[in-house]
Design an enzyme around this catalytic site. Structure first.
Site, PDB file in Angstrom:
ATOM      1  N   HIS A   1     -33.348 104.672 115.206  1.00  0.00           N
ATOM      2  CA  HIS A   1     -34.078 104.534 116.469  1.00  0.00           C
ATOM      3  C   HIS A   1     -35.590 104.603 116.272  1.00  0.00           C
ATOM      4  CE1 HIS A   1     -35.231 108.819 116.787  1.00  0.00           C
ATOM      5  NE2 HIS A   1     -34.092 109.020 116.152  1.00  0.00           N
TER       6      HIS A   1
ATOM      7  N   HIS B   1     -39.296  93.372 103.766  1.00  0.00           N
ATOM      8  CA  HIS B   1     -37.908  93.220 103.305  1.00  0.00           C
ATOM      9  C   HIS B   1     -37.298  94.602 103.159  1.00  0.00           C
ATOM     10  CE1 HIS B   1     -35.004  91.280 100.125  1.00  0.00           C
ATOM     11  NE2 HIS B   1     -34.371  92.062 100.976  1.00  0.00           N
TER      12      HIS B   1
END
Length: 208
Positions: free
Chosen positions: A137, A146
């Site tokens: 979250h 990446h």
């Protein structure tokens, strides 16, 4: 129907093609129009036609066309995106991934199989969220970054632009990793990591 043009014909693009095919199998109204690649020795890739060189991308642009840059290098994805800012980019999300309805994912990003993106996370443009990665979250991930397979970003983590988070690494909650930084595979980040560095180990330390 959206017609998708895949930029790049290599290992990373094969994964992205299969993600798009999985999306089609799940009923999304998509079609892979073909690929763009600078290797003149190939005319097809995974059963799809190589349409042209990358530099000619605009020649294939139509109202229904979207592109995805299927190249693993953060720097090359950025270079191509900057050259073709006027194109519309496709966001590929594998059907087996779990993406919160409150998460924001910008254009050109790919979310691979079994990745998790939890509530209120914000993912930038042309990001790779690789196989099985966990984005908890309230994360913020910058453009062209990446997140490698099985990496775990705990709650409230911030990642800069063009940063590579290695496979099976962990970043604990609320830590900041700067831009153009590499976090080595298997590292555990327990402190903030600055930009333009390489950090490895448990706990992760910057290597000079």
């Amino acid at each position: 129907m959206k017609e998708i043009i895949v930029i790049g014909a290599g290992g990373h693009s094969s994964v992205i093609i299969e993600i798009i095919e999985a999306m089609i199998d799940m009923g999304q109204n998509l079609k892979i129009k073909g690929l763009l690649d600078d290797n003149e020795k190939i005319s097809q890739f995974m059963g799809y036609k190589i349409l042209d060189k990358i530099q000619n991308a605009r020649f294939y642009n139509t109202e229904n066309t979207e592109y995805i840059i299927a190249i693993g290098s953060n720097n090359i994805r950025k270079k191509i995106s900057n050259e073709f800012k006027d194109l519309k980019y496709f966001t590929a999300i594998h059907p087996t991934s779990m993406v919160s309805k409150s998460a924001v994912i910008k254009e050109g990003t790919v979310v691979m199989s079994k990745a998790v993106i939890n509530s209120n996370s914000k993912i930038g443009s042309h990001v790779i969220i690789n196989t099985g990665a966990v984005i908890e979250h309230d994360n913020k991930i910058g453009d062209f970054s990446h997140i490698s397979p099985q990496a775990t970003l705990c709650g409230g983590v911030s990642i800069g632009d063009e940063t590579h988070i290695g496979a099976n690494s962990t970043i604990i909650q609320y830590k900041i990793v700067g831009s153009k930084t590499i976090i080595g595979a298997g590292a555990t980040v327990i402190n903030d990591i600055e930009s333009n560095v390489f950090a490895i180990g448990c706990p992760a330390k910057v290597k000079k």
